[in-house]
Write a protein that holds these residues in place. Structure first.
Motif, PDB file in Angstrom:
ATOM      1  N   LEU A 189      -4.458   9.195   1.508  1.00 43.46           N
ATOM      2  CA  LEU A 189      -4.856   7.856   1.464  1.00 43.46           C
ATOM      3  C   LEU A 189      -6.028   7.044   0.963  1.00 43.46           C
ATOM      4  CD1 LEU A 189      -3.135   4.976   1.325  1.00 43.46           C
ATOM      5  CD2 LEU A 189      -3.135   5.089   4.088  1.00 43.46           C
ATOM      6  N   SER A 229      -7.577   7.684  -2.328  1.00 44.08           N
ATOM      7  CA  SER A 229      -6.484   6.567  -3.775  1.00 44.08           C
ATOM      8  C   SER A 229      -8.262   6.097  -3.306  1.00 44.08           C
ATOM      9  CB  SER A 229      -5.299   6.331  -2.597  1.00 44.08           C
ATOM     10  OG  SER A 229      -4.606   5.907  -3.590  1.00 44.08           O
ATOM     11  N   HIS A 230      -8.181   5.429  -4.072  1.00 47.49           N
ATOM     12  CA  HIS A 230      -9.229   4.770  -5.174  1.00 47.49           C
ATOM     13  C   HIS A 230      -8.234   3.759  -5.390  1.00 47.49           C
ATOM     14  CE1 HIS A 230      -7.840   5.833 -10.098  1.00 47.49           C
ATOM     15  NE2 HIS A 230      -7.233   6.771  -9.405  1.00 47.49           N
ATOM     16  N   VAL A 249       0.816  -0.930   0.167  1.00 48.45           N
ATOM     17  CA  VAL A 249       0.056   0.324   0.328  1.00 48.45           C
ATOM     18  C   VAL A 249       1.269   1.661  -0.143  1.00 48.45           C
ATOM     19  CG1 VAL A 249      -1.243   1.606   1.387  1.00 48.45           C
ATOM     20  CG2 VAL A 249      -2.065  -1.397   1.388  1.00 48.45           C
ATOM     21  N   VAL A 258      -6.037   2.189  -3.457  1.00 48.56           N
ATOM     22  CA  VAL A 258      -5.721   0.861  -2.190  1.00 48.56           C
ATOM     23  C   VAL A 258      -6.040  -0.078  -2.935  1.00 48.56           C
ATOM     24  CG1 VAL A 258      -7.198   1.567  -1.379  1.00 48.56           C
ATOM     25  CG2 VAL A 258      -5.337   1.308  -0.004  1.00 48.56           C
ATOM     26  N   THR A 259      -6.877  -0.276  -3.101  1.00 47.86           N
ATOM     27  CA  THR A 259      -7.401  -2.315  -3.677  1.00 47.86           C
ATOM     28  C   THR A 259      -7.249  -2.027  -4.987  1.00 47.86           C
ATOM     29  OG1 THR A 259      -8.311  -3.797  -2.947  1.00 47.86           O
ATOM     30  CG2 THR A 259      -9.668  -1.491  -2.671  1.00 47.86           C
ATOM     31  N   SER A 260      -6.060  -3.101  -5.504  1.00 49.15           N
ATOM     32  CA  SER A 260      -5.837  -3.635  -7.157  1.00 49.15           C
ATOM     33  C   SER A 260      -6.222  -5.519  -6.769  1.00 49.15           C
ATOM     34  CB  SER A 260      -4.774  -3.293  -7.144  1.00 49.15           C
ATOM     35  OG  SER A 260      -5.453  -1.605  -7.495  1.00 49.15           O
TER      36      SER A 260
END
Lengths: 441, 441
Positions: A70, A73-74, A62, A76-78
């Motif tokens: 933070l 932020s789009h 991260v 942070v999960t991918s």
């Protein structure tokens, strides 16, 4: 009218937009970056528009940023690259699939095997974006207290590349006979045991998978440092880079290409594709208004921090709605500072607007109509500023649709971009040769 | 008539058949093991038959075997699990996808991330078959001269499991708000930094992907050793095992289940699924004839080596077409030897036929009609020999079609197997609870 030299277009798709406000733009999918159904539809649209490749950057942590940035932020999960691109391989047929993988935090046997497997599953559409991973937070996720030093990372990357490509050559292309009558499945004389014992790596081999359809998946690199440029000239087939303007693009292009002949390579066997943020409008004014609206969705507190970094000066005390005040010169990056001043001057931006530009996306951008953007891209291509672009979308799906439905047809009309795929592999799309097997020439 | 307790069926799919002669059987696909189009059709057929899961074993090396066996092996080139299962996730909707990953030769951050990503892409259908990798050839592909010792591998596996499950819990299930209005994408108070510092691993976290839809992908284990059974009782939700017969199955079942209460677990939260080789015929005789034909495709030289190992006696001098001669007792495994003698007696096999059985597939097998096999499976289920099976197909596609089109309908008629999926995740299929998040209960 077909031209001899055409643009190559990659789509920068992780995150699906690099603009920090993208997920808030009206009509966008707020979860575009982490919704497989959406990403599948993006990949299929890009394939219908005949893009060369779907390009996936990656991070192994991260990202370390202040909490205000933070939580906005789009990214942070991918999705993880191998899993996402393999899933996309099953629902597309032609578009290339480029995954980022680190030479510092993974094993060459795993990397060679996964890319070979992706190349087989996709019938020759895989590419490996080689990164050495500069983020020190990543090291902490892999048991290391200290980050590996820059020069050492590049030395290891070169050895890692030699091992991975050597493992891909474990089997001759015609090793597998599958002769039902005699019961001979393959010819062991056409299997090579690499037995690599180098300074940084010891890997025996052979790989437990047949040679990839492309021989080797396409080799992509992103480094612009001195060792990064040299490694690219020696090994890369695509360079992903971030020049700020055409002059910068030409300089980088000339520098990397002129290093190739001494490395024994043909300069046509490497394609330089800068990142380009593209906003298409009915008029230049409309495109600029879209961008301004997008920038306005960037949170001011994180935006002003980005501007302060670019200026080398704390901008948090400035009047947000006034013009950029005169500021004393410092030792901070003079290029960065000069660019801020030029931008403020040219577009007459307030401090808030400038900040939101830097907090949103401040790299190379083409903002205009399909015609003006095609003009610019043509100038880059003919002026040897690049061999094409990795397109960064402002927001999705509309910003992507504007490119595939409006810009691409204009490029096609001008003969600057293919109207259909001519081959089936990523190497075919990019005009790259299939590497010979070093052990079974 | 629905029963309260039903069979769970996994399909053992890497290789697609464990029988070494499978690729030569008349009507089979010789490349079934390495042809994505075929494997996709197998997965879709298994899903239409309502199988719980597609199970993929794995090896991190070309298996070390004599060249005569090696060149006849249809397993030497195979897809890598994460890439194959992710591709299958995109073309199936319900069937579970179990990948094998090693705790000895991979990094917990990568493993946690890839399984989380596969679980998201598949909407909750991922399972992790935890292996410690006992093959010493694998070590040589990862820079190690000496293989890691058995006890040490299991100690590390337990710590690795703790870290991976901890990383999966990095985010609360409701951490992601995506509030377009306020610009808040997620709540950092719902993100946990693991900061693991143990004997064997140091991993900071958090993972850069949201908590998997299943909370955790389903935990599968295959070890039958003492530390393997204990680890399974403490952590596994599915045990893949290889008892030779119902008595052996009952003993293993009882042993693992009785270890669960002391470990604080509900015995229903672990399903024991032995490997079972299934050959379906119109009559028992026809099924046996199919198997005999399949066995006859095993090369005699490698077959006799397998028989010699099972007997603990060099069988290469025996008359291939005569009965098994009397042989002096040795110190070799008495169980294995007794089984060979029993089999020779029962099925009146020649030395050649015995050898080809051992060189083909010699584990638990159900060979008969849909009715006789359903009888046997019912006996295993009601007698607590297992909670179902991981079906090993003799050859493909026909051997798989015989199971999905003939055996499964018979099991369904008896109420022993579902006629449709009741839920959407692998946990739903297996009747397993979704784990609580340890940091955000």
């Amino acid at each position: 009218m077909a031209q001899s030299r055409q643009l190559h277009l990659g789509a920068f798709m992780r995150p699906v937009s690099l603009h920090t406000g993208a997920w808030r733009y009206p009509g966008s999918y707020p979860d575009a970056n982490f919704n497989f159904t959406h990403i599948k539809s993006f990949a299929q649209k890009l394939e219908r528009a005949k893009f060369d490749a779907f390009f996936m950057a990656d991070h192994l942590a991260v990202l370390n940023m202040p909490v205000e940035a933070l939580r906005r932020s789009h990214t942070v999960t991918s999705f993880e690259p191998f899993t996402l691109l393999s899933a996309l391989a099953a629902v597309t047929e032609r578009i290339g699939l480029v995954a980022t993988a680190s030479t510092t935090f993974d094993e060459p046997y795993h990397i060679a095997r996964r890319f070979a497997s992706l190349d087989h599953i996709s019938n020759g559409r895989a590419g490996w974006n080689i990164v050495t991973t500069s983020n020190p937070d990543a090291a902490l996720n892999f048991g290391l207290e200290d980050h590996v030093e820059h020069g050492e990372r590049y030395r290891l990357a070169r050895e890692f590349y030699d091992v991975v490509t050597g493992l891909w050559d474990s089997f001759a292309d015609d090793a597998f006979l599958r002769d039902v009558e005699s019961g001979i499945f393959f010819d062991p004389a056409k299997m090579h045991v690499l037995d690599h014992k180098g300074d940084g790596l010891k890997v025996r081999g052979p790989l437990n998978i047949a040679r990839p359809p492309q021989g080797w998946p396409v080799i992509v690199q992103a480094g612009q440092s001195e060792p990064g440029r040299q490694l690219a000239a020696e090994t890369a087939e695509v360079v992903f880079c971030s020049p700020r303007d055409l002059a910068g693009g030409k300089a980088l292009y000339a520098d990397i290409k002129q290093r190739m002949a001494p490395a024994g390579r043909d300069r046509n066997h490497l394609k330089i594709l800068p990142a380009a943020f593209v906003v298409v409008g009915d008029s230049v004014e409309e495109a600029r208004a879209k961008r301004a609206r997008l920038d306005s969705l960037v949170h001011y507190d994180s935006a002003i921090a980005s501007l302060s970094i670019a200026l080398g000066h704390d901008a948090s005390g400035f009047d947000p709605d006034g013009p950029l005040p005169a500021i004393p010169e410092t030792n901070a990056s003079k290029t960065g500072r000069a660019q801020v001043l030029k931008l403020a001057e040219e577009e007459k931006l307030t401090v808030r607007q400038l900040a939101q530009r830097y907090g949103g996306y401040s790299g190379l951008a083409f903002v205009g109509t399909a015609q003006t953007i095609a003009d610019e891209m043509e100038e880059w291509l003919s002026g040897e500023g690049s061999d094409g672009f990795n397109v960064v979308f402002p927001y999705l799906p509309q910003g992507l649709d504007d490119v595939t439905e409006r810009l691409v047809p204009e490029l096609q009309r001008r003969g600057l971009f293919r109207t259909d795929y001519e081959g089936s592999t990523l190497r075919d799309h990019l005009g790259l040769p299939r590497p010979e097997n070093r052990f079974f020439p």
